[in-house]
Design a protein around this motif. Sequence first.
Motif, PDB file in Angstrom:
ATOM      1  N   ILE B 214      97.289 -15.018 -20.729  1.00  0.00           N
ATOM      2  CA  ILE B 214      97.380 -15.303 -22.525  1.00  0.00           C
ATOM      3  C   ILE B 214      96.642 -13.894 -22.704  1.00  0.00           C
ATOM      4  N   THR B 215      97.217 -13.845 -23.735  1.00  0.00           N
ATOM      5  CA  THR B 215      96.873 -12.433 -24.387  1.00  0.00           C
ATOM      6  C   THR B 215      97.197 -12.273 -26.177  1.00  0.00           C
ATOM      7  N   HIS B 216      96.726 -11.185 -26.299  1.00  0.00           N
ATOM      8  CA  HIS B 216      98.058 -10.988 -28.100  1.00  0.00           C
ATOM      9  C   HIS B 216      98.193  -9.917 -28.179  1.00  0.00           C
ATOM     10  N   ASP B 217      97.759  -9.052 -26.579  1.00  0.00           N
ATOM     11  CA  ASP B 217      98.622  -7.718 -26.748  1.00  0.00           C
ATOM     12  C   ASP B 217     100.165  -7.445 -26.625  1.00  0.00           C
ATOM     13  N   LEU B 218     101.283  -7.692 -26.750  1.00  0.00           N
ATOM     14  CA  LEU B 218     102.370  -7.386 -26.395  1.00  0.00           C
ATOM     15  C   LEU B 218     102.195  -6.218 -24.811  1.00  0.00           C
ATOM     16  N   GLY B 219     101.623  -5.179 -25.579  1.00  0.00           N
ATOM     17  CA  GLY B 219     102.159  -4.022 -24.698  1.00  0.00           C
ATOM     18  C   GLY B 219     101.543  -4.469 -23.003  1.00  0.00           C
ATOM     19  N   ILE B 220     100.450  -5.124 -23.234  1.00  0.00           N
ATOM     20  CA  ILE B 220     100.216  -6.243 -21.874  1.00  0.00           C
ATOM     21  C   ILE B 220     101.334  -7.008 -21.217  1.00  0.00           C
ATOM     22  N   VAL B 221     101.998  -7.418 -22.473  1.00  0.00           N
ATOM     23  CA  VAL B 221     102.849  -8.352 -21.837  1.00  0.00           C
ATOM     24  C   VAL B 221     104.326  -7.580 -21.599  1.00  0.00           C
ATOM     25  N   SER B 222     104.752  -6.222 -21.682  1.00  0.00           N
ATOM     26  CA  SER B 222     106.051  -5.758 -21.271  1.00  0.00           C
ATOM     27  C   SER B 222     105.414  -4.972 -19.969  1.00  0.00           C
ATOM     28  N   GLU B 223     104.159  -5.262 -19.914  1.00  0.00           N
ATOM     29  CA  GLU B 223     103.685  -4.761 -18.501  1.00  0.00           C
ATOM     30  C   GLU B 223     103.656  -6.001 -16.911  1.00  0.00           C
ATOM     31  N   ILE B 224     103.573  -7.310 -17.499  1.00  0.00           N
ATOM     32  CA  ILE B 224     102.954  -7.821 -16.191  1.00  0.00           C
ATOM     33  C   ILE B 224     103.527  -8.830 -16.267  1.00  0.00           C
ATOM     34  N   ALA B 225     104.500  -9.601 -17.984  1.00  0.00           N
ATOM     35  CA  ALA B 225     104.797 -11.229 -17.648  1.00  0.00           C
ATOM     36  C   ALA B 225     106.333 -11.299 -17.589  1.00  0.00           C
ATOM     37  N   ASP B 226     107.113 -12.245 -16.709  1.00  0.00           N
ATOM     38  CA  ASP B 226     107.948 -12.497 -16.632  1.00  0.00           C
ATOM     39  C   ASP B 226     109.062 -13.220 -18.083  1.00  0.00           C
ATOM     40  N   ARG B 227     108.055 -14.491 -18.197  1.00  0.00           N
ATOM     41  CA  ARG B 227     108.745 -14.551 -19.418  1.00  0.00           C
ATOM     42  C   ARG B 227     107.503 -15.085 -20.354  1.00  0.00           C
ATOM     43  N   VAL B 228     107.858 -14.900 -22.092  1.00  0.00           N
ATOM     44  CA  VAL B 228     106.628 -14.958 -22.934  1.00  0.00           C
ATOM     45  C   VAL B 228     106.894 -16.373 -23.708  1.00  0.00           C
ATOM     46  N   HIS B 229     106.416 -16.906 -24.071  1.00  0.00           N
ATOM     47  CA  HIS B 229     105.732 -17.491 -25.551  1.00  0.00           C
ATOM     48  C   HIS B 229     105.374 -17.246 -26.286  1.00  0.00           C
ATOM     49  N   VAL B 230     106.063 -17.420 -27.238  1.00  0.00           N
ATOM     50  CA  VAL B 230     105.355 -16.532 -28.523  1.00  0.00           C
ATOM     51  C   VAL B 230     104.593 -17.744 -29.041  1.00  0.00           C
ATOM     52  N   MET B 231     102.873 -18.414 -29.568  1.00  0.00           N
ATOM     53  CA  MET B 231     102.385 -18.778 -30.273  1.00  0.00           C
ATOM     54  C   MET B 231     101.977 -18.849 -31.764  1.00  0.00           C
ATOM     55  N   TYR B 232     102.335 -19.645 -32.931  1.00  0.00           N
ATOM     56  CA  TYR B 232     102.194 -19.372 -33.515  1.00  0.00           C
ATOM     57  C   TYR B 232     101.172 -20.653 -34.161  1.00  0.00           C
ATOM     58  N   ALA B 233      99.907 -21.098 -35.437  1.00  0.00           N
ATOM     59  CA  ALA B 233      99.507 -21.939 -35.460  1.00  0.00           C
ATOM     60  C   ALA B 233      99.670 -22.989 -34.715  1.00  0.00           C
ATOM     61  N   GLY B 234      99.828 -23.360 -33.595  1.00  0.00           N
ATOM     62  CA  GLY B 234      99.481 -24.346 -32.825  1.00  0.00           C
ATOM     63  C   GLY B 234     101.115 -24.960 -32.255  1.00  0.00           C
ATOM     64  N   LYS B 235     101.694 -24.181 -32.863  1.00  0.00           N
ATOM     65  CA  LYS B 235     103.411 -24.385 -31.898  1.00  0.00           C
ATOM     66  C   LYS B 235     103.642 -22.902 -31.060  1.00  0.00           C
ATOM     67  N   ILE B 236     104.603 -23.481 -30.267  1.00  0.00           N
ATOM     68  CA  ILE B 236     105.642 -22.148 -29.236  1.00  0.00           C
ATOM     69  C   ILE B 236     106.360 -22.060 -30.762  1.00  0.00           C
ATOM     70  N   ILE B 237     106.858 -20.901 -30.797  1.00  0.00           N
ATOM     71  CA  ILE B 237     107.601 -20.500 -32.345  1.00  0.00           C
ATOM     72  C   ILE B 237     108.579 -20.038 -31.189  1.00  0.00           C
ATOM     73  N   GLU B 238     108.674 -19.108 -30.103  1.00  0.00           N
ATOM     74  CA  GLU B 238     110.006 -18.776 -29.184  1.00  0.00           C
ATOM     75  C   GLU B 238     109.843 -18.705 -27.918  1.00  0.00           C
ATOM     76  N   LYS B 239     110.583 -19.029 -27.246  1.00  0.00           N
ATOM     77  CA  LYS B 239     110.862 -18.738 -25.663  1.00  0.00           C
ATOM     78  C   LYS B 239     111.947 -17.711 -25.175  1.00  0.00           C
ATOM     79  N   ALA B 240     111.216 -17.079 -24.294  1.00  0.00           N
ATOM     80  CA  ALA B 240     112.473 -16.069 -24.135  1.00  0.00           C
ATOM     81  C   ALA B 240     112.018 -15.297 -22.445  1.00  0.00           C
ATOM     82  N   SER B 241     112.580 -14.339 -21.565  1.00  0.00           N
ATOM     83  CA  SER B 241     112.616 -13.685 -20.874  1.00  0.00           C
ATOM     84  C   SER B 241     111.761 -12.469 -21.143  1.00  0.00           C
ATOM     85  N   VAL B 242     110.789 -12.005 -20.870  1.00  0.00           N
ATOM     86  CA  VAL B 242     109.914 -10.644 -21.262  1.00  0.00           C
ATOM     87  C   VAL B 242     111.245  -9.991 -22.162  1.00  0.00           C
ATOM     88  N   GLN B 243     112.241  -9.469 -20.921  1.00  0.00           N
ATOM     89  CA  GLN B 243     113.030  -8.399 -21.288  1.00  0.00           C
ATOM     90  C   GLN B 243     114.088  -8.851 -22.710  1.00  0.00           C
TER      91      GLN B 243
END
Lengths: 329, 331, 363
Positions: B214-243
């Motif tokens: 869990i993080t709010h920092d997209l820089g860290i996401v780019s370094e460590i994640a394989d897949r990313v889920h973006v959350m906003y106001a209690g919902k997942i609004i976008e799911k994708a691979s990090v690339q």
Amino acid sequence: MKILEAISLKKYFPIRSGVFLQVCGNVKALEKADIKIEQGQTIGVVGESGCGKSTLGKLLLKLYDPTDGKIIYTDKENNSYDITSRISKTVASKFRRDVQMIFQNPFDSLDPRMNIYDIIKEPIAANGMYKNKREMNNYIASLLTGVGLYPEYASRYPHEFSGGQRQRIAIARAMAVMPRLIVCDEPTSALDVSVQSQIINLLKHIQQENRMSLIFISHNLDVVHHMSDRIIVMYLGNIVESCASEELFNNPLHPYTKTLMSCIPAWNPKEKKLGKTITDGEPPSPINPPNGCPFHPRCPVKMDECEKVKPMAYDCGEGHSVSCHLYKK
Amino acid sequence: MTYENKVIDVKNLKTYFRGYDGMIKAVDGISFFLKKGEVLSLVGESGCGKSVTVNTIMGLIKSPPATVSGEIIYNGKNLVGLKQNEFKNIRGNKISMIFQEPMSSFDPLYTIGQQINEIVKTHITSNNEESKKLIIHALKNVNIPEPEKRYNEYPHEMSGGMLQRILIAMALITNPDIIIADEPTTALDVTIQAQVLKLMKELQKQYNSSIIFITHDLGIVSEIADRVHVMYAGKIIEKASVQEIFDHPLHPYTQGLLNSRVKKEYKGRDLPFIEGYVPKPNEFPNGCRFNPRCPFKKDICTSEEPKESLINEEHSVCCWLYKEGENNENS
Amino acid sequence: MNSTGKRIMKSFFRHKLGMIGLVILILMYLMVLMADFISPYNYATTSSGYVNAPPTKIHFFDESGKFRGPFIYALKKSRDPVTYMLSFTEDKSRIVPVKFFVKGDEYSFWGIWKTNIHLFGVEEPSSSAMLLLFGADRFGRDLFSRTMAGSKVSMTVGLIGTFISVVIGAIIGALSGFYGGWIDILLQRFIELLRSFPRIPLWLAFATILPPNWPSTWVYMGIVAVLSLIGWMGIARVVRGMVLSLREKDFVLAAKISGVSGYKIVIKHLIPNTLSYLIVVTTLSIPGMILGESSISFLGLGIKEPMTSWGLLLKQAQSLSALQTTPWLVIPGIFIMLAVLSFNFVGDALRDAVDPYRTVDKL
């Protein structure tokens, strides 16, 4: 025109213990810092937690008394005063109008028991501006509009606002006395990412419109670079590098600055930086700083000399000064 | 995707709290899964429900007073509605957690050794000799210098970075199926953050562990994640691979987040930003929750909530701008 | 009112025990205000015929089962031939109706106008029949009337005493915390010194200073002074602690940077931010004061006869034999308990309500 100048400013916080509270050590928060702020200029101060950047800000605001060194304040009429220890009442009131601060945490910097009107009124009243109530109301309304808030918000209380809005209120309060210098201590780091840029833009606009000076303290190199004309890099109470912000990004000299830059994530999964960075160890305690160069225990290019002799600031041209033995001439 | 590949499968999870002025829908119907050996990053700003999501998975949300519904399938078992004593075997053993504040995650009255020993005793072995060996090995594993000495030291004798590494050692010691890391580097300095992230990535590869990061920092996401889920106001609004997220962000919010990075080129210009503020959890707007801040708002955005539409195999988004209304929850 | 106030009210009204406590307290203070009117007799009226008489039963139906409204039977005295103990029996032949707004002993209502109308009572003179709801004491005085009179002392001593001690405590605490340094060290050591004395002997020592020939009202003021002189120290300590942490807050720094004076910072920032705590601590320390007054009076060093307080009334129930033969004498103790519990409930409810971190319902 100069506003503030500090000459080899030093701050030690004594550690007391025992029954009679004897001093048994010092937190060496700031060692011999020189800094000069001109009208309209933004100075960025960057460094990790405990590097003394906040202490420097608070010393310049006269919230602490320095252990050693000198602070010189120049007023609008270009008269200079030494405000290191005791300030006369007339100078103090000029100084308080000229120098303001914006804090890191907007949830802490607004009194929860006061409404926005009273919060903004406080510095105005303390400095004896706008005695007339109608004028005061209009002025406060214009301040609120100036930071992108509705004048109707004046009757509300801080807890009704989000972090970004609170920081806008804090900016309005700082602007209320029309200062010539604002010290911003990490003004965006407690805010949500999507709101940070709003606040940075606002600060930049306000600064340009009023030809104000800023001291912008942050741990975020990117933000400091965006805001500042000059950047000071601090490590363990020492200024290790100081130069124009473009120069710092294009030509960082001190090994610590280089380390700091290599640690900023790339925001591109194709260019992962992890594994490439070589930063071992952690900053030592400011109670027992290492001899010689403060960075030597972590420095990748350490020399024998670094352990013994503390490097002085070497000038590398175009106002670029570095405290590192590598650049000794 | 086969069922066995999913270490954990969350379906339509809702966590509501009762507040003074109505229901707080902290997490409102989110579905996602975690594959074996991957790092899934939940990204979002404060109040988006990312921490509540993982706290619900960990069984740390007391219900009642909170209401939790939906399914969290782990090992063929639904964790929602599980009793606290049944959770004991899973929490800290099969699913372990790394918290944001390393300082407050330790009890100042006990040594590091005693605190890790507690976990080892409940989940692995009650033999003291064996346990100590195990712990010292684990500390070595996270690059703690002189682990034998550190074993007998108290938390206040260590720096934040060191404690965070010890927390990681604690989380790994039971060899868990899932590690949940809740903003593990936010309280650390950049140089220390880089060290800790590097360590986590190395250990993750070594153990092939599955991490929810869990993080709010997209820089860290780019370094460590394989897949990313973006959350906003209690919902997942976008799911994708990090690339995909960094190359083709689709949701206007994701785009805004990516743009809000302070880049060198912006010097002397205004930074791009997202209008408005993050809504309070009791004041979520109708329709798409991002609509008051969205630059591409259409009429439908204010009235109807967008469903998840699949763009390609590794990318889906909840937004009316894309392939309207298709529901692909079982992808 | 701002929305914080509304939230606090809402959360307070949700606290069931707190609401019960509040209702009881409101009733009790109404009782204090109307004490002379509610009590059927003057607290000092003695009646030799009713020494240690038990509580009077109120009847509605006579022997024949006929409804006659509320009435009492007059009492008949008889002496036990073996123990020589007096005992009272109802004289079924003499029916005395209980009426509302009857004329009785004269009193001056709130010290303003003289009247002799009482809320209820019997129209016969006290020598022939008495309405004794709580029984009578060893001088034949109506215990109900005396409890009402005692409530005036007991319920107000707490209020006034707490108010004084909170004011002293808040000022000393705020000074100590805000200025720090030597002022702080001196004040704190002084408080520690005072607090290290055991409480009851200290009360006694103070109480014995009050001259025995003082009139009751002076004694009352003296007790208030004694109680508040001892009560402020705890409050001062906590206020100091709060001020110590508040003065490091960014909003106080912001005020300093703007050149706001120290005095204004204390008045406008520090005290308002400790106010919610002070309200709670006030409510919670009133019961201590009530108990303190009771203890002093119980030990015979406080309010003197014929004036009375709940503690003094309880003094009569000191001996075992009194408890055995005249158990109704402990009724004032029930009032003390009720008042103390109610204040505690209200204080708890307030504390929960003003806690800003409780935004989500705990249940």
